[in-house]
Scaffold this active site. Structure first.
Site, PDB file in Angstrom:
ATOM      1  N   GLU A 296      -9.623 -41.824 -19.315  1.00  8.60           N
ATOM      2  CA  GLU A 296      -8.917 -41.806 -18.020  1.00  8.60           C
ATOM      3  C   GLU A 296      -7.991 -40.599 -17.913  1.00  8.60           C
ATOM      4  O   GLU A 296      -7.878 -39.995 -16.844  1.00  8.60           O
ATOM      5  CB  GLU A 296      -8.142 -43.113 -17.814  1.00  8.60           C
ATOM      6  CG  GLU A 296      -9.006 -44.373 -17.812  1.00  8.60           C
ATOM      7  CD  GLU A 296     -10.235 -44.303 -16.921  1.00  8.60           C
ATOM      8  OE1 GLU A 296     -10.206 -43.605 -15.898  1.00  8.60           O
ATOM      9  OE2 GLU A 296     -11.246 -44.939 -17.278  1.00  8.60           O
TER      10      GLU A 296
ATOM     11  N   CYS B  12     -18.916 -44.388 -17.174  1.00  9.95           N
ATOM     12  CA  CYS B  12     -17.892 -44.067 -16.184  1.00  9.95           C
ATOM     13  C   CYS B  12     -18.322 -44.631 -14.833  1.00  9.95           C
ATOM     14  O   CYS B  12     -19.495 -44.534 -14.475  1.00  9.95           O
ATOM     15  CB  CYS B  12     -17.739 -42.548 -16.097  1.00  9.95           C
ATOM     16  SG  CYS B  12     -16.524 -42.000 -14.890  1.00  9.95           S
ATOM     17  N   LEU B  13     -17.368 -45.206 -14.098  1.00 15.93           N
ATOM     18  CA  LEU B  13     -17.705 -45.760 -12.782  1.00 15.93           C
ATOM     19  C   LEU B  13     -18.182 -44.672 -11.817  1.00 15.93           C
ATOM     20  O   LEU B  13     -18.837 -44.983 -10.828  1.00 15.93           O
ATOM     21  CB  LEU B  13     -16.495 -46.495 -12.186  1.00 15.93           C
ATOM     22  CG  LEU B  13     -16.093 -47.791 -12.898  1.00 15.93           C
ATOM     23  CD1 LEU B  13     -14.833 -48.366 -12.260  1.00 15.93           C
ATOM     24  CD2 LEU B  13     -17.223 -48.814 -12.869  1.00 15.93           C
TER      25      LEU B  13
END
Ligand code: NI
Length: 149
Positions: free
Chosen positions: A131, A88-89
């Site tokens: 997301e 995950c960013l």
């Protein structure tokens, strides 16, 4: 367009639920443009609005087949299971093995308010789940069965 700062894990905002989008206006389009620019700059395959500090049900995804913009997305069908590495960013450098459905169908609205349906397999199915989880304040760590070293 402008790059937005990506909120990192540990920030309470990331674990809050997002509200639906009601207005499909220029402010939304600006946010979508900024989100895709930010996602590409960070070399991610998906980014959700809470990750740029906006608690709205919006995400952008590009697993290599072109940009998808999903507004008020809902998973309507899943099938099968995949086990794979996920990151995950908002959690740089952290990767864990998760179980996700192999096939996922989503209903969503595009930036003009048109209702759409999309089907994803493998990486795209995983991205839909990851997301959309963000929009409910759920981070991928809750799905990790073992962390990668
Ligand atoms: Ni994420």
């Amino acid at each position: 367009m402008a790059l937005r700062l990506i909120v990192k894990e540990g920030e309470p905002l990331l674990e809050k639920p997002s509200r639906p989008v009601e207005k499909f206006d220029e402010k939304l389009w600006q946010l979508l443009d900024d989100m895709s620019e930010t996602m590409y700059a960070a070399q991610g395959v998906g980014l959700a609005a809470p990750q740029v500090g906006v608690l709205r049900r919006i995400c952008v995804i590009d697993v290599g087949d072109g940009l998808m913009e999903l507004i008020n997305p809902v998973i309507t069908k899943t099938a099968g299971q995949q086990e794979s590495a996920e990151g995950c960013l908002s959690s740089p450098g952290k990767y864990g093995i998760t179980h996700r459905p192999k096939k996922v169908t989503v209903e969503y609205f595009d930036r003009h308010g048109n209702k759409k349906t999309a089907k994803g397999e493998d990486l795209l199915a995983k991205a839909f789940c990851h997301e959309i989880d963000h929009l409910d304040g759920i981070l991928f760590k809750t799905h990790v069965i073992r962390w990668e070293k």
